[in-house]
Design an enzyme around this catalytic site. Structure first.
Site, PDB file in Angstrom:
ATOM      1  N   ASP A  43      -6.554  -7.910   0.125  1.00  0.00           N
ATOM      2  CA  ASP A  43      -5.913  -8.590   1.252  1.00  0.00           C
ATOM      3  C   ASP A  43      -6.938  -9.510   1.908  1.00  0.00           C
ATOM      4  O   ASP A  43      -7.877  -9.045   2.556  1.00  0.00           O
ATOM      5  CB  ASP A  43      -5.403  -7.576   2.288  1.00  0.00           C
ATOM      6  CG  ASP A  43      -4.215  -6.764   1.775  1.00  0.00           C
ATOM      7  OD1 ASP A  43      -4.084  -6.627   0.534  1.00  0.00           O
ATOM      8  OD2 ASP A  43      -3.437  -6.261   2.600  1.00  0.00           O
ATOM      9  N   LYS A  71       1.137 -12.333   3.672  1.00  0.00           N
ATOM     10  CA  LYS A  71       1.172 -11.224   4.624  1.00  0.00           C
ATOM     11  C   LYS A  71       1.052 -11.801   6.021  1.00  0.00           C
ATOM     12  O   LYS A  71       0.300 -12.757   6.228  1.00  0.00           O
ATOM     13  CB  LYS A  71       0.007 -10.284   4.285  1.00  0.00           C
ATOM     14  CG  LYS A  71      -0.224  -9.141   5.247  1.00  0.00           C
ATOM     15  CD  LYS A  71      -1.332  -8.216   4.712  1.00  0.00           C
ATOM     16  CE  LYS A  71      -1.797  -7.225   5.760  1.00  0.00           C
ATOM     17  NZ  LYS A  71      -2.917  -6.387   5.295  1.00  0.00           N
ATOM     18  N   LYS A 128       4.552  -9.290   2.783  1.00  0.00           N
ATOM     19  CA  LYS A 128       4.104  -8.078   3.470  1.00  0.00           C
ATOM     20  C   LYS A 128       4.005  -8.317   4.970  1.00  0.00           C
ATOM     21  O   LYS A 128       3.042  -8.929   5.431  1.00  0.00           O
ATOM     22  CB  LYS A 128       2.751  -7.621   2.911  1.00  0.00           C
ATOM     23  CG  LYS A 128       2.174  -6.392   3.630  1.00  0.00           C
ATOM     24  CD  LYS A 128       0.886  -5.912   2.985  1.00  0.00           C
ATOM     25  CE  LYS A 128       0.238  -4.807   3.809  1.00  0.00           C
ATOM     26  NZ  LYS A 128      -1.072  -4.392   3.261  1.00  0.00           N
TER      27      LYS A 128
END
Lengths: 295, 287
Positions: free
Chosen positions: A132, A195, A231
């Site tokens: 991430d 995300k 996400k």
């Protein structure tokens, strides 16, 4: 890089969200939805005080959500800081739960590209299945889109086989126009997932932001045929909200995205709330947090 | 000149320091004792109860960590504010069938009961604590602590005094409460909520629902986050149900079968103790 600025209708987005969120999911569909939510969770601990013990405990929780209910799915992944990756990897041996690591100087991303790439390579060597990364919001807001895009491409390259999730930190992007632009940019540059947030900035994942990102994914899919994952992270702690997000995905992207390969929730306390709802649905009795393990 | 319209009060629920209508949208038509007027009373649902439980749980840590002295002050304050609202309560009590004199007496007793428990709020802990004799080198002492969230079914045959007599000892002990008001005489309960609201009682410490006891009893007694349940009445089937449901999470069932809530016999510090748990600590001597 070619950038196409979408102008987002903010009021329209909000209206669309309220309509989607007024849907009521009951009975069997609710139980299915709750199980689906569980299987999509990235169980997360991202605190400066994280210890190996806490990470091991979280990994155990990921694999044993609630042993009284043996048929529950496990969560999709656990998400930790880079130094905790080897510990999590070891604790999750023999499970199919992925290890995700934040990298690129999470959460602010304020360091040089060289160090960021080094960090990414290190976590992948240590065993992270998913990375991430955070984008450089300062550069983005100053209009240095090429820099941001190149950075994502280079990080993607450094990831090798690992999946790359690109954190836009929408709370710092100020407008929905920017959110759309950053989403498009990240997907073009090679993100596997986009995300919303680090969870360290408020507001985190807000429904209109998630909707705009989902629409960006939809348009990108129509244009290129590539399915990018989504996400939302931060502030999603209740099962009800999570189910509302499932409705939003289904209505925006369709059934294919109702899958842990293409949709995740970044959360720490969501799992327990979902478990409490599942037990409530099966026993008919409202549950108490006292009877669920702390994660 | 046109006649002025009366502005009548909408009776709502009291959850988390707010006055929401029932989420179910259902109402009970309540007709006063003289068959002259009617009001809509919220028919609370299991989801209203669930919502109230969430706020009661959230309010618990703040309320139980206040000093006993502060809880005492707040209880006293409830009495003060109630005193100032006498006429409103008197009107409601009369609508519910009391005579003017009975109404005055019930209000007096309710205020006195609040003051009584206000007095006890910072004293019961010393009285109920003790040092236990043990045959080794330890100090061993026991003291009462709040149980947590209490669900309560206020007496059906009493309006104001019944509710006050149930709620006061529970919150004096540092618990938070979700209480179902009298089904027959619901008017004073929501007006009492307005009193609580202006008495520095933090939102969520007392939550008041109206509705059918038969519908809500099961949920009041089975909810796993309820730590004790107070039941007022003497229906043996209902008592059996709450005792069985209480076994689910070993919540403490407390049954009061009193009929006369105006009597001094229904106030004593043991009613505070009923919703407390005893903690016993062993402390090595000489270290």
């Amino acid at each position: 890089m070619e950038t196409f600025i979408h102008r987002i209708d903010q009021v329209g987005a909000q209206e669309r969200v309220s309509r989607l969120f007024s849907r009521s999911i009951k009975k069997e569909s609710k139980i299915d939805a709750l199980n689906t939510v569980l299987s999509m969770i990235d169980l997360t601990t991202l605190e400066g005080k994280d210890s190996p013990g806490k990470v091991k405990q979280l990994c155990y929780k990921a694999a044993h959500l609630h042993d009284q209910f043996p048929n529950l799915p496990s969560v999709a992944a656990i998400c930790v800081y880079p130094t905790m990756v080897p510990i999590a990897k070891k604790a999750l041996e023999n499970t199919n739960i992925n290890v995700a690591s934040v990298a690129t100087a999470f959460p602010a991303g304020m360091t040089s590209l060289e160090y960021k790439l080094e960090e990414v390579k290190r976590v992948v060597v240590d065993g992270a299945d998913e990375v991430d990364m955070v984008i450089s919001r300062g550069k983005f807001l100053r209009g240095e889109y090429n820099y941001v895009s190149d950075e994502i491409s280079l990080v993607k390259e450094a990831c090798g086989q690992a999946h790359l999730k690109v954190i836009l930190e929408t709370g710092e992007l100020v407008t929905l126009d920017n959110v759309r632009l950053a989403s498009d940019l990240a997907m073009e540059a090679g993100a596997d997932f986009i995300k919303t947030s680090t969870g360290k900035v408020s507001p985190a994942a807000t429904p209109p932001v998630v909707l705009i990102m989902l629409e960006a994914i939809r348009d990108y899919y129509k244009k290129t045929g590539k399915k990018i994952g989504m996400k939302p992270a931060g502030g999603i702690s209740k099962a009800k909200l999570a189910i509302q997000y499932l409705v939003m995905i289904k209505e925006t992207l369709g059934q294919d995205w109702l899958d842990a390969d293409l949709f995740r929730f970044g959360a720490s306390s969501l799992a327990n709330d979902v478990l409490m709802q599942i037990v409530k649905q099966s026993t008919g009795v409202y549950q108490s947090a006292n009877y669920f393990s702390i994660d | 000149m046109s006649q002025r319209e009366d502005i009548k009060k909408t009776y709502k629920l009291y959850i988390g320091g707010k006055f929401p209508r029932t989420e179910s949208g259902r109402y009970i038509k309540w007709v006063d004792a003289n068959n002259k007027g009617a009001v809509n009373i919220c028919r609370g649902s299991r989801k209203d109860f669930r919502n109230a439980m969430v706020t009661a749980r959230d309010a618990f840590s703040g309320w139980c960590s206040r000093t006993a002295y502060n809880r005492s002050q707040i209880l006293y304050r409830i009495g003060e504010i109630l005193e100032g609202r006498r006429s409103q309560f008197a009107n409601e009590l009369i609508l519910q069938g009391s005579s003017k004199k009975e109404a005055g007496n019930e209000i007096n007793q309710s205020i006195d009961r609040l003051i009584y428990y206000a007095g006890w709020a910072d004293k019961y802990q010393q009285i109920f604590s003790r040092v236990n004799p043990v045959a080794s080198s330890y100090f061993n002492f026991s003291y009462p602590e709040p149980t947590g969230v209490v669900s309560a079914l206020a007496p059906n045959n009493s309006s104001l005094i019944g509710l006050v007599s149930i709620v006061a000892p529970i919150i004096a002990g540092g618990n938070t409460v979700v209480v179902l008001a009298s089904e027959e005489k619901p008017l004073c309960s929501i007006t009492f909520a307005e009193v609580l609201h202006t008495s520095d009682v933090p939102g969520g410490v007392v939550n008041i629902l109206t509705g059918y006891r038969s519908e809500l009893l099961d949920h009041f007694s089975s909810h796993m986050d309820v730590n004790a349940i107070v039941y007022c009445g003497n229906e043996s089937e209902e008592i059996k149900l709450i005792q069985e449901n209480a076994a689910l999470n070993v919540k403490r069932p407390i049954v009061y079968t009193d009929e006369n809530w105006l009597s001094k016999n229904v106030q004593d510090p043991y009613r505070i103790l009923n919703t407390l748990e005893t903690k016993t600590t062993w402390h090595p001597v000489g270290i």
